[in-house]
Motif scaffolding. Structure first.
Motif, PDB file in Angstrom:
ATOM      1  N   LYS A  72       6.225  -9.275   2.584  1.00  0.00           N
ATOM      2  CA  LYS A  72       7.187 -10.370   2.495  1.00  0.00           C
ATOM      3  C   LYS A  72       8.451  -9.898   1.774  1.00  0.00           C
ATOM      4  O   LYS A  72       8.374  -9.211   0.752  1.00  0.00           O
ATOM      5  CB  LYS A  72       6.584 -11.557   1.742  1.00  0.00           C
ATOM      6  CG  LYS A  72       5.386 -12.194   2.440  1.00  0.00           C
ATOM      7  CD  LYS A  72       4.851 -13.365   1.632  1.00  0.00           C
ATOM      8  CE  LYS A  72       3.644 -14.010   2.300  1.00  0.00           C
ATOM      9  NZ  LYS A  72       3.122 -15.151   1.503  1.00  0.00           N
ATOM     10  N   ALA A  73       9.622 -10.321   2.314  1.00  0.00           N
ATOM     11  CA  ALA A  73      10.900  -9.980   1.680  1.00  0.00           C
ATOM     12  C   ALA A  73      11.984 -10.896   2.221  1.00  0.00           C
ATOM     13  O   ALA A  73      12.186 -10.981   3.453  1.00  0.00           O
ATOM     14  CB  ALA A  73      11.262  -8.527   1.940  1.00  0.00           C
ATOM     15  N   LEU A  74      12.642 -11.585   1.314  1.00  0.00           N
ATOM     16  CA  LEU A  74      13.798 -12.422   1.665  1.00  0.00           C
ATOM     17  C   LEU A  74      13.521 -13.333   2.864  1.00  0.00           C
ATOM     18  O   LEU A  74      14.234 -13.303   3.882  1.00  0.00           O
ATOM     19  CB  LEU A  74      15.026 -11.553   1.942  1.00  0.00           C
ATOM     20  CG  LEU A  74      15.564 -10.740   0.752  1.00  0.00           C
ATOM     21  CD1 LEU A  74      16.793  -9.948   1.172  1.00  0.00           C
ATOM     22  CD2 LEU A  74      15.885 -11.653  -0.417  1.00  0.00           C
ATOM     23  N   ASN A  75      12.515 -14.162   2.747  1.00  0.00           N
ATOM     24  CA  ASN A  75      12.169 -15.151   3.768  1.00  0.00           C
ATOM     25  C   ASN A  75      11.796 -14.532   5.114  1.00  0.00           C
ATOM     26  O   ASN A  75      11.955 -15.152   6.169  1.00  0.00           O
ATOM     27  CB  ASN A  75      13.310 -16.155   3.969  1.00  0.00           C
ATOM     28  CG  ASN A  75      13.604 -16.951   2.713  1.00  0.00           C
ATOM     29  OD1 ASN A  75      12.691 -17.374   2.008  1.00  0.00           O
ATOM     30  ND2 ASN A  75      14.895 -17.142   2.434  1.00  0.00           N
ATOM     31  N   THR A  76      11.316 -13.297   5.080  1.00  0.00           N
ATOM     32  CA  THR A  76      10.838 -12.642   6.301  1.00  0.00           C
ATOM     33  C   THR A  76       9.436 -12.089   6.040  1.00  0.00           C
ATOM     34  O   THR A  76       9.022 -11.898   4.884  1.00  0.00           O
ATOM     35  CB  THR A  76      11.748 -11.484   6.724  1.00  0.00           C
ATOM     36  OG1 THR A  76      11.663 -10.420   5.767  1.00  0.00           O
ATOM     37  CG2 THR A  76      13.193 -11.940   6.867  1.00  0.00           C
ATOM     38  N   ILE A  77       8.738 -11.811   7.126  1.00  0.00           N
ATOM     39  CA  ILE A  77       7.444 -11.143   7.050  1.00  0.00           C
ATOM     40  C   ILE A  77       7.459  -9.950   7.990  1.00  0.00           C
ATOM     41  O   ILE A  77       7.780 -10.088   9.184  1.00  0.00           O
ATOM     42  CB  ILE A  77       6.293 -12.093   7.436  1.00  0.00           C
ATOM     43  CG1 ILE A  77       6.175 -13.230   6.415  1.00  0.00           C
ATOM     44  CG2 ILE A  77       4.965 -11.318   7.508  1.00  0.00           C
ATOM     45  CD1 ILE A  77       5.104 -14.246   6.747  1.00  0.00           C
ATOM     46  N   LEU A  78       7.142  -8.784   7.471  1.00  0.00           N
ATOM     47  CA  LEU A  78       6.961  -7.585   8.276  1.00  0.00           C
ATOM     48  C   LEU A  78       5.450  -7.407   8.469  1.00  0.00           C
ATOM     49  O   LEU A  78       4.726  -7.121   7.516  1.00  0.00           O
ATOM     50  CB  LEU A  78       7.559  -6.364   7.582  1.00  0.00           C
ATOM     51  CG  LEU A  78       7.392  -5.029   8.316  1.00  0.00           C
ATOM     52  CD1 LEU A  78       8.185  -5.019   9.626  1.00  0.00           C
ATOM     53  CD2 LEU A  78       7.832  -3.872   7.414  1.00  0.00           C
ATOM     54  N   LYS A  79       4.989  -7.600   9.699  1.00  0.00           N
ATOM     55  CA  LYS A  79       3.550  -7.568   9.966  1.00  0.00           C
ATOM     56  C   LYS A  79       3.192  -6.335  10.779  1.00  0.00           C
ATOM     57  O   LYS A  79       3.789  -6.072  11.830  1.00  0.00           O
ATOM     58  CB  LYS A  79       3.123  -8.824  10.733  1.00  0.00           C
ATOM     59  CG  LYS A  79       1.608  -8.923  10.930  1.00  0.00           C
ATOM     60  CD  LYS A  79       1.213 -10.176  11.707  1.00  0.00           C
ATOM     61  CE  LYS A  79       1.497  -9.989  13.185  1.00  0.00           C
ATOM     62  NZ  LYS A  79       0.864 -11.042  14.020  1.00  0.00           N
ATOM     63  N   LEU A  80       2.211  -5.583  10.297  1.00  0.00           N
ATOM     64  CA  LEU A  80       1.695  -4.418  10.994  1.00  0.00           C
ATOM     65  C   LEU A  80       0.287  -4.749  11.497  1.00  0.00           C
ATOM     66  O   LEU A  80      -0.619  -5.000  10.697  1.00  0.00           O
ATOM     67  CB  LEU A  80       1.630  -3.196  10.067  1.00  0.00           C
ATOM     68  CG  LEU A  80       2.947  -2.461   9.766  1.00  0.00           C
ATOM     69  CD1 LEU A  80       3.982  -3.335   9.098  1.00  0.00           C
ATOM     70  CD2 LEU A  80       2.670  -1.220   8.921  1.00  0.00           C
ATOM     71  N   ASP A  81       0.140  -4.805  12.809  1.00  0.00           N
ATOM     72  CA  ASP A  81      -1.187  -5.026  13.392  1.00  0.00           C
ATOM     73  C   ASP A  81      -1.932  -3.691  13.417  1.00  0.00           C
ATOM     74  O   ASP A  81      -1.385  -2.665  13.855  1.00  0.00           O
ATOM     75  CB  ASP A  81      -1.073  -5.588  14.810  1.00  0.00           C
ATOM     76  CG  ASP A  81      -0.492  -6.989  14.828  1.00  0.00           C
ATOM     77  OD1 ASP A  81      -0.813  -7.779  13.916  1.00  0.00           O
ATOM     78  OD2 ASP A  81       0.311  -7.298  15.740  1.00  0.00           O
ATOM     79  N   VAL A  82      -3.168  -3.731  12.963  1.00  0.00           N
ATOM     80  CA  VAL A  82      -3.945  -2.513  12.787  1.00  0.00           C
ATOM     81  C   VAL A  82      -5.173  -2.526  13.700  1.00  0.00           C
ATOM     82  O   VAL A  82      -5.826  -3.564  13.878  1.00  0.00           O
ATOM     83  CB  VAL A  82      -4.385  -2.362  11.314  1.00  0.00           C
ATOM     84  CG1 VAL A  82      -5.250  -1.135  11.128  1.00  0.00           C
ATOM     85  CG2 VAL A  82      -3.163  -2.311  10.400  1.00  0.00           C
ATOM     86  N   ASP A  83      -5.481  -1.374  14.268  1.00  0.00           N
ATOM     87  CA  ASP A  83      -6.724  -1.205  15.022  1.00  0.00           C
ATOM     88  C   ASP A  83      -7.821  -0.834  14.019  1.00  0.00           C
ATOM     89  O   ASP A  83      -7.787   0.251  13.438  1.00  0.00           O
ATOM     90  CB  ASP A  83      -6.553  -0.096  16.049  1.00  0.00           C
ATOM     91  CG  ASP A  83      -7.811   0.135  16.888  1.00  0.00           C
ATOM     92  OD1 ASP A  83      -8.856  -0.465  16.578  1.00  0.00           O
ATOM     93  OD2 ASP A  83      -7.727   0.936  17.843  1.00  0.00           O
ATOM     94  N   PRO A  84      -8.764  -1.753  13.769  1.00  0.00           N
ATOM     95  CA  PRO A  84      -9.768  -1.477  12.741  1.00  0.00           C
ATOM     96  C   PRO A  84     -10.666  -0.287  13.083  1.00  0.00           C
ATOM     97  O   PRO A  84     -11.208   0.364  12.175  1.00  0.00           O
ATOM     98  CB  PRO A  84     -10.578  -2.768  12.662  1.00  0.00           C
ATOM     99  CG  PRO A  84     -10.377  -3.432  13.980  1.00  0.00           C
ATOM    100  CD  PRO A  84      -8.995  -3.054  14.411  1.00  0.00           C
ATOM    101  N   GLY A  85     -10.821   0.009  14.355  1.00  0.00           N
ATOM    102  CA  GLY A  85     -11.672   1.129  14.734  1.00  0.00           C
ATOM    103  C   GLY A  85     -11.062   2.466  14.361  1.00  0.00           C
ATOM    104  O   GLY A  85     -11.714   3.323  13.756  1.00  0.00           O
TER     105      GLY A  85
END
Length: 214
Positions: free
Chosen positions: A188-201
Motif C-alpha cells: 500500500k502507498a498513497l491510496n494505491t495497492i500494488l498487488k503481486l499474484d503468486v503461484d504457490p506451487g
C-alpha cells in the motif's frame, strides 16, 4: 431646205454618239465597282497556335499533418520505463504510469491497444485497453484506473523485478508487504495497492497490478 438638212445631220450625230456615251458610263460603273470591291469575308482566325487552357492544380494546402493519426492510433514498441518513473512508495507507478493520469497522456505513452472492452461488472464501468504484455483501464472520467502487467517480456518499472521472479526477489526489491498470503503480496502507498499474484506451487510472480485502494 438647208435648215432641214442641218437638223437631220444633228440628229444623226446624236444617234451616233449615244451608244458610245452609254458604253463609257457602263465601263465607268464597272471600274467603280471593281475599285470599291465587294465586302471582304470575315477573316478566319486559326486556333492552332493558341495555348491550351492550363489544367487546374489541386489545392493540397490542407493536406494531412505529419502522420494524420491520433495518439491512440500509433503503434509503439514496448515502452521503456526511465529510472525517474520507477515505482517508489512516495510515488507509486507501474509501467511508468501514475493512477489518475488523463487518458490522452497515457495513450501518448503506450500507443495503440490491441483490443478494448468495457468491464460492466464494476460499479462504475471501466474501459480496458489490452496490449500484448499488459493492460490498462480508464474510469468514466477518462483517468487511469489501473495498470496490470501480464508478461515477463516487459519491464514493469519495479527496479528490475519482473514476472517469473521469485517471492524472495520481490521481498528484496520491494521490502515487506502490507498483506501476504500464499497467493498474493500486497503493498500500500498513497491510496494505491500494488498487488503481486503468486503461484504457490513454484513460488514465482505471475501477475502484477496497480489499482486504487478502496
Amino acid at each position: 431646205m438647208k435648215k432641214q438638212l442641218h437638223r437631220i445631220v444633228l440628229i444623226g450625230f446624236a444617234i451616233a454618239i449615244l451608244p458610245a456615251a452609254t458604253g463609257c458610263e457602263t465601263v465607268h460603273n464597272l471600274q467603280s465597282k471593281d475599285q470599291s470591291g465587294a465586302a471582304a469575308p470575315p477573316a478566319v482566325t486559326s486556333n492552332t497556335n493558341k495555348p491550351a487552357p492550363a489544367t487546374p492544380v489541386p489545392d493540397r494546402s490542407a493536406a494531412v499533418s505529419s502522420n494524420g493519426q491520433e495518439p491512440s492510433d500509433i503503434v509503439k514498441e514496448k515502452p521503456q520505463v526511465s529510472p525517474d518513473k520507477a515505482y517508489r512508495v512516495s510515488k507509486p507507478t507501474l509501467m511508468g504510469a501514475t493512477l489518475g493520469t488523463p487518458k490522452e497522456e497515457v495513450l501518448n505513452l503506450f500507443g495503440k491497444a490491441r483490443n478494448t472492452f468495457i468491464m460492466d461488472e464494476d460499479p462504475q464501468a471501466v474501459t480496458v485497453y489490452e496490449y500484448p504484455d499488459f493492460s490498462i483501464g480508464f474510469n468514466v472520467f477518462d483517468r487511469l484506473e489501473f495498470v496490470q502487467v501480464l508478461s515477463p517480456d516487459i519491464d514493469p518499472g519495479l527496479n528490475g523485478l519482473q514476472l517469473g521472479d521469485t517471492i524472495g526477489e520481490a521481498l528484496n526489491v520491494l521490502g515487506k508487504p502490507d498483506n501476504r498470503t500464499d497467493y498474493v503480496l500486497a503493498y500500500k502507498a498513497l491510496n494505491t495497492i500494488l498487488k503481486l499474484d503468486v503461484d504457490p506451487g513454484s513460488g514465482t510472480i505471475k501477475s502484477i497490478k496497480l489499482f486504487p485502494a478502496s
